[in-house]
Design an enzyme around this catalytic site. Structure first.
Site, short mmCIF file in Angstrom:
data_model
loop_
_atom_site.label_atom_id
_atom_site.label_comp_id
_atom_site.label_asym_id
_atom_site.label_seq_id
_atom_site.Cartn_x
_atom_site.Cartn_y
_atom_site.Cartn_z
N LYS A 10 1.77 -3.52 8.82
CA LYS A 10 2.94 -2.64 8.78
C LYS A 10 4.15 -3.46 9.21
CE LYS A 10 3.15 1.76 9.42
NZ LYS A 10 3.06 3.12 9.91
N LEU A 56 0.82 -1.21 0.00
CA LEU A 56 0.00 0.00 0.00
C LEU A 56 0.85 1.25 0.00
CD1 LEU A 56 -2.67 -1.05 2.64
CD2 LEU A 56 -3.04 -0.77 0.20
N ASP A 64 3.53 12.94 14.93
CA ASP A 64 3.70 12.94 13.48
C ASP A 64 2.33 13.02 12.81
OD1 ASP A 64 4.99 13.00 11.09
OD2 ASP A 64 5.40 10.84 11.00
N GLY A 116 5.25 3.66 5.07
CA GLY A 116 4.89 4.56 6.17
C GLY A 116 6.12 4.98 6.93
N GLY A 117 5.88 5.65 8.02
CA GLY A 117 6.98 6.20 8.81
C GLY A 117 7.92 5.14 9.36
N PHE A 118 7.45 3.94 9.56
CA PHE A 118 8.29 2.97 10.23
C PHE A 118 8.51 1.70 9.41
CE2 PHE A 118 6.40 5.76 13.25
CZ PHE A 118 7.44 6.10 14.09
#
Ligand SMILES: *[C@@H]1O[C@H](CO)[C@@H](O)[C@H](O)[C@H]1NC(C)=O
Ligand SMILES: *[C@@H]1O[C@H](CO)[C@@H](O)[C@H](O)[C@H]1NC(C)=O
Ligand SMILES: *[C@@H]1O[C@H](CO)[C@@H](O)[C@H](O)[C@H]1NC(C)=O
Ligand SMILES: *[C@@H]1O[C@H](CO)[C@@H](O)[C@H](O)[C@H]1NC(C)=O
Ligand SMILES: *[C@@H]1O[C@H](CO)[C@@H](O)[C@H](O)[C@H]1NC(C)=O
Ligand SMILES: *[C@@H]1O[C@H](CO)[C@@H](O)[C@H](O)[C@H]1NC(C)=O
Ligand SMILES: *[C@@H]1O[C@H](CO)[C@@H](O)[C@H](O)[C@H]1NC(C)=O
Length: 830
Positions: A541, A519, A638, A522-524
């Site tokens: 994630k 998808l 964030d 992301g940040g992590f």
């Protein structure tokens, strides 16, 4: 003088004729000139804002002389001369006749259908001219006098308004001549004949703004209280769009408004065929249409005397009509117009038999029978009222300075209650037995007791919370199942094992993390879409492998975060741990993230203003929950458009919360001074000093609001002329009184401009430079949901960096560099 004027006239004619040949583009009629319907001629004001000419209402043949806006595509008539007496063919002529009258003749029969006379005889006028000004005012004056001086006007159309109040027009009375200017609706949308509804100033000792239907009072805005009309708490002196004023002197009593930016267009219209009756419109130049700004009456409580004498109308209560305290319904409960009567009548002879009860937040009652003295104070006012038996109530006549005295005689009628501190105090006379000793002090005492009890309770709850938290952690370490007490908000996680997914299951669901399931990043770490065997869709994630966090700590945090439950938070379903691989499993959001809508030229059309507002409020509530109501008290750190996900109904859900607190630690290991977060959304104290608090989230929320409103990104936003970032641009527009220019073209259709304005106002409060000036999220939620007045924002922080620092910093593109940017090097280890 005459020759001079004529020369000027010819020059103007020549210049303007070459621009437009379908109309005589001059603003003035001299002496023997005429404008004639059969020649299609019109008068155009100097800068082309208004035009005077002949028109027929839609679907009708009758001809009228009127004034309309010249520079907008929607024909909007603001004034009609012969509204009672149309002509039936197109042979009309408008001219100044030899006695200085303005006459409108039907040519074929020479009948005068309308005329206006100068306020002094023609002999005293050297060059009578008729001129259309750029304010929309048609004036008759002596050509030698100054066109801008109102005193020199021998007649002006602003003195005989029809259904429209324009900026600069007076609504009210000239007491010297007893002359009234009142706005009267058209009879119907196609007939300018005076209708039943009108709006004006009711003359009495304490003048008020009133609407009538025929000669009956229809809706009362209430008396002028020094700041506004008592019944219009939404009228704010500091509003950025227009200023207003109420003048009450020996000579004149009137209301007037002026636009802060004269290129904007606004008008107030009384419209009989429109259920709302009186509307203020603003011209929306992007959407090219008029948007409704305010409506009167707003609700049933605005109907005059709905609840009868001593009745108080409270919108939102059922029934809306209630008696003031100390009064009881007079008649049948269903027939409120009879109002209320005193529980106990006070006696006139015995002064001590009566006193006053203070009611707060009211619209003042009908002021027809009042007495005002501006130099008395409230105490003197009370004494004065007590000494006159027919006095039923008193209050300050001017709330600006809290001064002056106004007293009411006879029954109090047409009172309503405003929430949110909109109304005013009214001291109503009562029989002494109704006053119940010192009622106000009693209230104070009760409040103190309640507060003390609440503080003790809070303390106890906190203590219990601490104890439980310690217990929870202990329980986990021992590997036993844990009982988690449901605190209303938080999810009960009965079976902790449910939170742990097998890697096998996840691999299968995501098609072995295939790139087609990815998808995004992301940040992590990367995020994959998956479908579990039972059909449930999930988002997985995959955290970057460098994590050094221990497995137990990780499990602990997942359990805590999984318990957070709010409709505006993305639900964490659980996690998966296998070797050094750690994954988080979330519910899947079919509409992905907010940034894919608001910044996209085509998709942005799918979210109109009402959806945007819903998103704004949802994010605010979600963030409030994180900050205050959840037991972890999480600072997001964030918050940004790509972290707001949308469900199938476009409801917003915040994602990645708790990540910075929990997993952000991973990032700081390698790079101790790196700040988690995204530039552009970061509060200055956070970006520069690494200090974070709930107020840094409030800052990010402010930026997010501006982005939702404007459809532009703060980071990377580049304003062609001024090289300003989004905050700076919003601030400039706000300062210049045209904040609405910020609105994204995609949501320009909003007809709720006051809501948009409120959001812009709130966003500017959120991005103020000093964290202590910024509101808390609970106040933000209150501000978004109410109509009450807001504090003025101070200068915001103008951060203009374009880079992202966090796990995905390598993927962020550096924008074209500018000397004004705060660069990353500023953030190196200190
Ligand atoms: C007046 O203008 C209308 C519409 O522009 C046009 O149809 C009509 O022929 C004109 N009449 C004259 C006399 O010019
Ligand atoms: C126009 O026609 C209406 C209705 O037929 C009539 O009442 C009115 O007097 C006429 N106006 C003029 C100026 O002849
Ligand atoms: C000008 O018009 C007014 C109003 O119709 C009329 O009373 C007056 O007699 C007219 N004067 C001349 C000279 O026609
Ligand atoms: C006033 O409004 C117009 C049109 O909306 C805009 O172009 C102009 O820049 C504004 N002027 C000021 C001083 O805000
Ligand atoms: C009055 O309201 C009706 C219905 O909303 C509308 O069609 C009409 O144009 C309005 N008239 C004015 C003068 O705004
Ligand atoms: C208002 O009150 C002051 C002070 O009592 C008094 O001097 C003045 O005459 C009063 N004015 C009117 C209009 O009653
Ligand atoms: C009470 O006030 C009213 C209204 O000002 C006045 O007409 C009346 O004379 C006053 N009565 C007394 C007793 O002062």
């Amino acid at each position: 003088m005459g020759i001079l004027s004529f020369t000027a006239f010819f020059i103007t004619t020549i210049v303007l004729l070459s621009l437009s040949d379908s109309s005589i583009a001059v603003d003035t009629i001299f002496g023997t000139q005429t404008i004639t319907d059969s020649e299609n001629s019109t008068l155009v004001s100097k800068y082309g804002k208004f035009e005077l000419g002949f028109f027929s209402p839609p679907g009708r043949n009758s001809r009228y002389v009127g004034i309309w806006y010249k520079d907008i595509p929607v024909k909007t008539v603001v004034w009609v001369a012969n509204r009672k007496n149309p002509i039936n063919d197109s042979s009309g002529t408008l001219k100044i006749n030899r006695t200085g009258h303005i006459v409108f003749l039907e040519q074929s029969t020479s009948t005068v259908v309308w005329s206006a006379k100068p306020n002094k005889p023609i002999e005293q006028i050297s060059t009578p001219i008729l001129q259309l000004l750029d304010t929309g005012n048609l004036v008759l004056r002596d050509g030698k006098d100054d066109e801008n001086s109102e005193e020199s006007y021998l007649w002006q159309s602003f003195d005989c308004p029809t259904d429209t109040l324009l900026p600069g027009m007076k609504l009210g009375w000239d007491l010297r001549t007893g002359f009234e200017r009142r706005i009267v609706s058209w009879k119907s949308s196609d007939d300018p004949y005076p209708g039943d509804f009108s709006w004006g100033i009711a003359l009495c000792n304490y003048p008020e703004s009133m609407m009538w239907v025929g000669s009956e009072k229809y809706c009362r805005n209430g008396p002028w209280n020094g700041i506004r009309f008592s019944g219009s708490p939404e009228l704010k002196p500091e509003n950025p769009l227009f200023s207003y004023e109420f003048v009450s002197s020996k000579y004149e009593v009137y209301y007037i408004f002026h636009l802060r930016n004269e290129s904007e267009k606004s008008r107030v219209v009384v419209n009989q065929s429109n259920g709302n009756v009186r509307n203020r419109f603003f011209w929306n130049s992007e959407a090219r249409r008029w948007d409704v700004f305010t409506t009167v009456p707003r609700d049933n409580c605005d109907r005059y005397g709905l609840c009868g004498p001593y009745g108080n109308c409270i919108i939102g209560e059922s029934p809306a009509c209630q008696c003031l305290k100390g009064f009881k319904p007079k008649g049948n409960l269903m027939e409120w117009s009879q109002g209320c009567v005193r529980n106990k009548q006070f006696s006139c002879q015995d002064k001590d038999s009566s006193g006053f009860v203070r009611f707060k937040g009211l619209k003042l009652p009908d002021a027809t029978y009042t007495w005002v003295n501006a130099s008395l104070n409230l105490k003197e006012c009370r004494a004065k009222c007590l000494s006159n038996c027919s006095c039923t109530a008193y209050t300050n006549s001017d709330i600006k300075g809290g001064s002056g005295c106004v007293m009411w005689f006879g029954d109090l009628i047409d009172i309503r209650q405003f929430q949110d501190g909109g109304g005013q105090d009214l001291h109503v006379r009562m029989h002494a037995s109704e006053i119940g000793g010192n009622s106000e002090r009693m209230v104070e005492k009760v409040v103190v007791v309640i507060v003390v009890v609440l503080i003790i309770l809070c303390g106890l709850v906190l203590l219990a919370h601490r104890i439980r938290k310690v217990k929870t952690r202990k329980g986990l370490e021992e590997g036993t199942s844990v009982l988690i007490i449901n605190q209303n908000y938080e999810r009960e996680v009965e079976d902790i094992q449910m939170l742990f997914f097998d890697l096998e299951k996840i691999v299968k669901a995501t098609n072995n993390f295939s790139s087609s399931n990815k998808l995004g990043e992301g940040g992590f770490g990367p995020v994959y879409k998956g479908t579990l065997e039972d059909g449930q869709e999930i988002a997985v994630k995959r955290l970057s492998k460098s994590s050094l966090q221990g497995v137990n700590e990780f499990k602990n945090e997942v359990i805590l975060i999984a318990k957070l439950q709010h409709r505006n938070l993305v639900k964490l379903l659980g996690c998966c741990i296998q070797g050094d691989e750690k994954m988080l499993v979330y519910e899947y959001m079919p509409n992905h993230s907010l940034d894919s809508f608001i910044f996209d030229k085509t998709k942005c059309k799918q979210i109109d203003w009402s959806k945007r507002f819903n998103i704004i409020c949802g994010v605010a509530r979600g963030l409030l929950y994180l900050h205050q109501d959840s037991r972890l008290r999480i600072i997001h750190r964030d918050l940004k458009a790509s972290n707001i996900l949308l469900d199938s109904k476009m409801n917003p859900k915040i994602s990645d919360f708790g990540m910075a607190r929990t997993f952000g630690g991973d990032q700081s290991v390698g790079n101790t001074n790196r700040v988690v977060g995204t530039y552009g959304y970061m509060a200055p104290e956070y970006a520069v000093d690494g200090l974070f608090s709930v107020k840094s989230d409030v800052f990010s929320f402010g930026i997010l609001l501006l982005e939702i409103i404007s459809g532009k990104r703060n980071r990377g936003f580049y304003h062609q002329e001024n090289n300003l970032n989004l905050i700076a641009q919003a601030w400039r527009l706000w300062k210049e009184g045209r904040p609405l220019e910020l609105i994204s073209p995609c949501s320009k259709d909003s007809n709720n401009l006051s809501e948009v304005l409120r959001c812009i106002h709130v966003s500017l409060l959120c991005v103020q430079e000093h964290p202590e000036d910024r509101p808390s999220m609970s106040y933000v939620v209150v501000m978004l949901g109410s109509e009450s007045s807001l504090p003025q924002p101070k200068q915001p922080a103008f951060s203009s960096s374009k880079d992202t620092v966090s796990a995905d910093s390598s993927s962020s593109k550096h924008g074209s560099s500018s000397t004004n940017e705060i660069t990353l090097t500023d953030l190196g280890p200190r």
